[in-house]
Design a protein around this motif. Structure first.
Motif, PDB file in Angstrom:
ATOM      1  N   THR A 239       0.806  -1.112   0.031  1.00  0.00           N
ATOM      2  CA  THR A 239      -0.019   0.051  -0.048  1.00  0.00           C
ATOM      3  C   THR A 239       0.993   1.180   0.085  1.00  0.00           C
TER       4      THR A 239
ATOM      5  N   ASP B 269      -5.729  -0.811  -4.932  1.00  0.00           N
ATOM      6  CA  ASP B 269      -5.281  -1.260  -3.603  1.00  0.00           C
ATOM      7  C   ASP B 269      -6.619  -2.315  -3.034  1.00  0.00           C
ATOM      8  N   GLU B 270      -6.220  -3.638  -3.400  1.00  0.00           N
ATOM      9  CA  GLU B 270      -7.108  -4.662  -2.951  1.00  0.00           C
ATOM     10  C   GLU B 270      -8.568  -4.537  -3.214  1.00  0.00           C
TER      11      GLU B 270
HETATM   12 MG   LIG Z   1      -2.405  -2.539   2.233  1.00  0.00          MG
END
Ligand SMILES: [Mg+2]
Ligand SMILES: Nc1ncnc2c1ncn2[C@@H]1O[C@H](COP(=O)(O)OP(=O)(O)OP(=O)(O)O)[C@@H](O)[C@H]1O
Lengths: 354, 297
Positions: free
Chosen positions: A43, A158-159
């Motif tokens: 991240t 991000d995910e």
């Molecule tokens: Mg993360």
């Protein structure tokens, strides 16, 4: 047509160095996945590419444009956040069009673009709703729509699928891949789910503790892991990593010689890696097999995992067809497929290649 | 012999303390005020309370001092509330910055709110004293003014001083409420807006402000009610003067009841305030759309 180059990028929060002189090149139009365990800095890296976090050292370039001193708004990137971060007080249409609105795109053009994106994502009927009134999957699409509407040079995600249930996640994996193929936008995708990384990416970047471990196609990181970390991290169930010795030029595991081609210059002590899928069951005393005792048997649908103890505290897992029966404490042997054996130097952790 | 109470009776028992408290401290005083507003009541003659119908109300509505107090109350409440809201939001935004030592400032902020009003008012009288007060002294020595300002003895300045005191004392309340709300706004929203290209002002307008809207509606209603009813600050600072220039309705009601011994008239003024505030609050909450969001969802 923008490739992304990260050079010598470091980031520390106080005394905690999260990224360590990281180098990375994301070729134009590719879908690149950052894969690594929780807390490894994925991240953080993504936020630095976006400009939401300042680098301690190093540089970031989009094509030949150096961007690391630009604010996020001037980098022409779009980001999909794990929590989607939809603006709660705006309706879906305004959420999607907000980037255009900020940039002063006139209303008719904006409406047209929002409409086009909504049609592709099949959310045209939701445009007047507030984010609160949407399901998780619908929110995910709106977040995607907001990213697509501006036609950014680079997508950062991000995910984005981690909040969805397993079934929807599988569907969305396919859809994201399709959108990427349609749009051809350079994409950096963060995940700790290796299935996502394997199925969607052109390139996988395996990270650990702020360091890139390996960059390669999904086939490469699976088939030719560069070091012990990648070998152990990629693949389920995880690869067996077994200490081995070289005795008279022959690799032996727990005293049993194995027909493994030995690269020149290999050290006397090795770590032998073999995936459970590449291990077959044999009878004790068979050549090229290591005898042992069945420790545990697990059924995982169409396959069965058999864990065999070949020396005290040293167990090897074999994945065999569910029809193969085995009982606890049976005396058996395991036979690693010599064609799919990986050798590592225990001192450096690096793969030993011929 | 044993008593057995039904669930219903137990429930009533549990509610009894609250019902009693509300009855004694809320319902009864209001009812008593309404009753008083329909009688003539001189506290020196408590045995003589003849019913006078709407006479007290007519008296109030025909009294020029009532109307002067009414308009001054509007000025007083309006400025106080607006300034508190604006300064309060501004300070809350500042205190929301993630800087070192911010917690100390957040703590310090409570100070004006904690100090008793009497202490504050007396201090302010000294600060604003036109001859020996530090405010004039500072302004003079900095060169902002050429001659001493009569802060508390010219009508407009007295009102301004009273408003300043109110703002100083109650802005922390706004700050605390707004700061609490600010801290619940996810930082990812700001990140998303930055990526979308929004600058500081746009982020404030499009993300912060809409999220503050609900809590601001509540804060403004409360501050309006409390300020409109406020008595002790003005009384302690200016006693309503010079002349009647800082009277508000609370001072008017006090003046009629205690100074002029017309309890009925004072009660009528109080009932009028109650009705005004009820109507105003309901109107504001309707217009500001408070609570509508949740009902729609
Ligand atoms: Mg993360
Ligand atoms: N703002 C911050 N201040 C201090 N430390 C931070 C901050 N953000 C991240 N870290 C630290 O940096 C490290 C990497 O965090 P990061 O969020 O990049 O991990 P990640 O790889 O995305 O993990 P996950 O898969 O759990 O999301 C962690 O050790 C985290 O504690």
């Amino acid at each position: 047509m923008t490739d992304l180059v990260v050079q010598g990028l470091s980031k520390s929060f106080g005394s905690n160095q999260v990224l360590k002189a990281l180098d990375l090149t994301v070729p134009s139009r590719q879908f690149v996945t950052l894969l690594g365990p929780s807390g490894c800095g994925k991240t953080t890296l993504l936020r630095m590419i976006a400009g939401l976090e300042k680098a301690t050292a190093g540089e970031i370039r989009f094509g030949d444009r150096r961007v690391d001193m630009l604010p996020p708004g001037e980098r022409n990137i779009a980001m999909v956040f794990q929590s989607y971060a939809l603006y709660p007080t705006m309706d879906v249409a305004r959420n999607i069009g907000y980037g255009l609105e900020v940039r002063g795109t006139p209303k008719p053009e904006r409406t047209e673009k929002i409409g086009a994106v909504a049609k592709v994502l099949e959310i045209a009927h939701l445009l007047l709703r507030k984010p609160k009134q949407l399901s998780g999957g619908q929110r995910q699409r709106v977040a995607l729509g907001r990213a697509m509407a501006r036609r950014p040079d680079i997508f950062l995600m991000d995910e984005p699928l981690s909040n969805l249930d397993a079934k929807l996640r599988a569907t969305m994996r396919g859809e994201l891949r399709r959108f990427h193929l349609d749009l051809g936008t350079t994409t950096v995708y963060v995940t700790h789910d290796q299935l996502e990384a394997m199925t969607m990416s052109d390139l996988v970047v395996v990270m650990n503790e702020g360091v890139v471990q390996q960059i390669g196609t999904p086939e490469e990181v699976y088939g030719k892991p560069a070091n012990l970390f990648v070998a152990g991290f990629i693949g389920t169930p995880p690869m067996n990593l077994i200490p081995a010795k070289v005795v008279d030029g022959v690799v032996t595991v727990a005293g049993a010689p194995l027909p493994v081609p030995l690269p020149p210059g290999a050290p006397a002590e090795l770590i032998l890696g073999v995936r459970p899928q590449d291990v077959t069951m044999a009878a004790p005393g068979d050549a090229g097999a290591v005898p042992g005792k069945v420790w545990m048997v697990e059924l995982i649908g169409s396959e069965r995992l058999i864990e065999v103890e070949i020396a005290p505290k040293l167990r090897v897992t074999a994945e065999v067809r569910a029809s193969h029966r085995a009982a606890m404490d049976d005396l058996v042997a395991i036979r690693p497929d010599p064609a799919h054996i990986h050798l590592f130097d225990p001192a450096t952790g690096l793969a030993i290649r011929a | 012999m044993r008593f057995r109470l039904s669930d219903r009776q137990v429930g009533v028992l549990f509610m009894l303390p609250l019902i009693l408290a509300v009855g004694i401290f809320l319902v009864w005083p209001i009812a008593e005020a309404v009753r008083l507003s329909f009688v003539r009541y001189n506290p020196l003659r408590p045995d003589d309370q003849p019913f006078v119908g709407l006479d007290n109300y007519l008296f109030v509505l025909e009294d020029p001092l009532f109307w002067e107090s009414f308009w001054q109350a509007i000025v007083w409440t309006g400025w106080s509330t607006v300034l508190q809201a604006v300064i309060g939001v501004g300070l809350a935004l500042l205190l929301h910055q993630p800087l070192k030592g911010m917690n100390a400032f957040r703590g310090l902020l409570l100070f004006p709110y904690i100090v008793p009003t009497v202490v504050i008012a007396l201090n302010w009288r000294w600060l604003f004293n036109s001859e020996i007060g530090i405010v004039n002294h500072l302004l003079l020595s900095v060169g902002l003014i050429d001659e001493k300002i009569a802060w508390l003895s010219t009508p407009s300045m007295a009102m301004a001083s009273a408003i300043m005191l109110n703002v100083w004392k109650y802005t922390p309340f706004v700050v605390i409420v707004v700061l609490a709300r600010l801290q619940t706004i996810p930082t990812e929203l700001y990140d998303a807006a930055k990526v979308d290209g929004a600058g500081v002002l746009r982020r404030f307008r499009d993300i912060t402000l809409p999220q503050l809207a609900e809590v601001l509606a509540v804060v403004i209603v409360f501050r309006t009610i409390w300020t409109f009813n406020k008595f002790e600050e003005i009384y302690l600072l200016t006693r309503g003067g010079p002349g009647t220039s800082t009277y508000n309705l609370a001072l008017y009601a006090f003046d009629q009841s205690i100074a002029n011994l017309r309890m009925g008239v004072g009660a009528a003024a109080g009932v009028i305030m109650l009705v005004l505030l009820l109507a105003g609050s309901m109107l504001y909450i309707r217009v500001s759309g408070f609570g509508r969001e949740d009902k729609a969802a």
